[in-house]
Design an enzyme around this catalytic site. Structure first.
Site, PDB file in Angstrom:
ATOM      1  N   CYS A   1     -10.729  -3.363  -4.419  1.00  0.00           N
ATOM      2  CA  CYS A   1      -9.703  -4.332  -4.829  1.00  0.00           C
ATOM      3  C   CYS A   1     -10.333  -5.653  -5.265  1.00  0.00           C
ATOM      4  CB  CYS A   1      -8.700  -4.562  -3.708  1.00  0.00           C
ATOM      5  SG  CYS A   1      -7.594  -3.139  -3.502  1.00  0.00           S
TER       6      CYS A   1
ATOM      7  N   ASN B   1       0.836  -1.203   0.000  1.00  0.00           N
ATOM      8  CA  ASN B   1       0.000   0.000   0.000  1.00  0.00           C
ATOM      9  C   ASN B   1       0.870   1.252   0.000  1.00  0.00           C
ATOM     10  OD1 ASN B   1       0.622  -0.859   2.670  1.00  0.00           O
ATOM     11  ND2 ASN B   1      -0.994   0.417   3.533  1.00  0.00           N
TER      12      ASN B   1
ATOM     13  N   CYS C   1     -10.260  -4.855   0.263  1.00  0.00           N
ATOM     14  CA  CYS C   1     -11.400  -3.931   0.252  1.00  0.00           C
ATOM     15  C   CYS C   1     -12.267  -4.208  -0.978  1.00  0.00           C
ATOM     16  CB  CYS C   1     -10.917  -2.487   0.272  1.00  0.00           C
ATOM     17  SG  CYS C   1     -10.351  -1.867  -1.317  1.00  0.00           S
TER      18      CYS C   1
ATOM     19  N   CYS D   1      -4.135   0.678  -2.507  1.00  0.00           N
ATOM     20  CA  CYS D   1      -4.041  -0.550  -1.706  1.00  0.00           C
ATOM     21  C   CYS D   1      -2.959  -1.478  -2.271  1.00  0.00           C
ATOM     22  CB  CYS D   1      -5.362  -1.307  -1.725  1.00  0.00           C
ATOM     23  SG  CYS D   1      -6.717  -0.469  -0.915  1.00  0.00           S
TER      24      CYS D   1
ATOM     25  N   GLU E   1      -3.168  -4.605  -2.941  1.00  0.00           N
ATOM     26  CA  GLU E   1      -3.659  -5.541  -3.960  1.00  0.00           C
ATOM     27  C   GLU E   1      -3.656  -4.895  -5.334  1.00  0.00           C
ATOM     28  OE1 GLU E   1      -4.974  -4.707  -1.109  1.00  0.00           O
ATOM     29  OE2 GLU E   1      -5.830  -6.419  -0.047  1.00  0.00           O
TER      30      GLU E   1
ATOM     31  N   GLU F   1       0.390   5.232   0.563  1.00  0.00           N
ATOM     32  CA  GLU F   1      -0.543   6.271   1.012  1.00  0.00           C
ATOM     33  C   GLU F   1      -0.112   7.647   0.487  1.00  0.00           C
ATOM     34  OE1 GLU F   1      -0.923   5.746   5.272  1.00  0.00           O
ATOM     35  OE2 GLU F   1      -2.143   3.941   4.941  1.00  0.00           O
TER      36      GLU F   1
HETATM   37  N1  THU Z   1      -5.342  -1.292   2.535  1.00  0.00           N
HETATM   38  C1  THU Z   1      -4.815  -2.135   1.606  1.00  0.00           C
HETATM   39  O1  THU Z   1      -3.676  -1.962   1.157  1.00  0.00           O
HETATM   40  N2  THU Z   1      -5.592  -3.166   1.193  1.00  0.00           N
HETATM   41  C2  THU Z   1      -6.850  -3.421   1.648  1.00  0.00           C
HETATM   42  O2  THU Z   1      -7.526  -4.277   1.105  1.00  0.00           O
HETATM   43  C3  THU Z   1      -7.370  -2.679   2.781  1.00  0.00           C
HETATM   44  C4  THU Z   1      -6.676  -1.400   3.062  1.00  0.00           C
HETATM   45  C5  THU Z   1      -4.505  -0.181   3.006  1.00  0.00           C
HETATM   46  C6  THU Z   1      -4.990   1.172   2.591  1.00  0.00           C
HETATM   47  C7  THU Z   1      -4.396   2.044   3.680  1.00  0.00           C
HETATM   48  O3  THU Z   1      -3.079   2.369   3.315  1.00  0.00           O
HETATM   49  C8  THU Z   1      -4.350   1.146   4.896  1.00  0.00           C
HETATM   50  O4  THU Z   1      -4.466  -0.189   4.403  1.00  0.00           O
HETATM   51  C9  THU Z   1      -5.440   1.404   5.909  1.00  0.00           C
HETATM   52  O5  THU Z   1      -6.690   1.377   5.326  1.00  0.00           O
END
Ligand code: THU
Length: 136
Positions: free
Chosen positions: A90, A42, A87, A53, A55, A44
């Site tokens: 994804c 991920n 999520c 994300c 994925e 940000e």
């Molecule tokens: N996140 C992912 O990378 N994948 C997911 O399926 C759920 C959320 C990340 C996004 C953000 O950087 C952190 O997790 C918190 O939501």
């Protein structure tokens, strides 16, 4: 290639996470049809909605590397004790490139693992065949 190996790669990918806002690292590892493992983490952003994300990061990396079909996925969330699944956004993106019965494993810092499939993550998937028919 077994899911244990794939999960270990997802764990390694999570260590590359750029998550200074949530402090929640995620790693994803895709097994391509031709036997490669491609990972993502991920990423940000201070404009929060731009966060990518793990994925989708893995999917974008894989397609950029010439792989468009994936046969398995592992996701590691080391900052959560319990497994955290992908999520909704994804799930939709993953289903574009994976068969409905493809195995998916996810887990956090405990030994608990969820073993599921793309179909179970995204039931009643709509327009599943649209891309193939459009490309014919
Ligand atoms: N996140 C992912 O990378 N994948 C997911 O399926 C759920 C959320 C990340 C996004 C953000 O950087 C952190 O997790 C918190 O939501």
């Amino acid at each position: 290639m077994d899911l244990d190996t794939l999960f270990k790669e997802a764990e390694k990918a999570a260590l590359q996470s750029y998550s200074p806002y949530s402090h929640f690292r995620v790693g994803a590892a895709l097994l391509t049809e031709d036997g490669r493992i491609i990972t993502g983490t991920n990423v940000e952003n201070r404009s929060f909605g731009l966060t990518i994300c793990a994925e989708r990061s893995a999917v974008v990396s894989a397609v950029s590397s010439g792989a468009k079909r994936f046969v398995a996925l592992a996701i590691s969330t080391p900052d959560s004790e319990i497994p955290v699944g992908p999520c909704g956004a994804c799930r939709q993106v993953l289903s574009e490139f994976m068969g409905t019965d493809s195995p998916v494993r996810f887990g956090g810092s405990s030994a608990e693992r969820i073993n599921t499939t793309i179909k179970d993550l995204l039931p009643f998937d709509s327009l599943y065949d649209l891309a193939d028919s459009m490309n014919e």
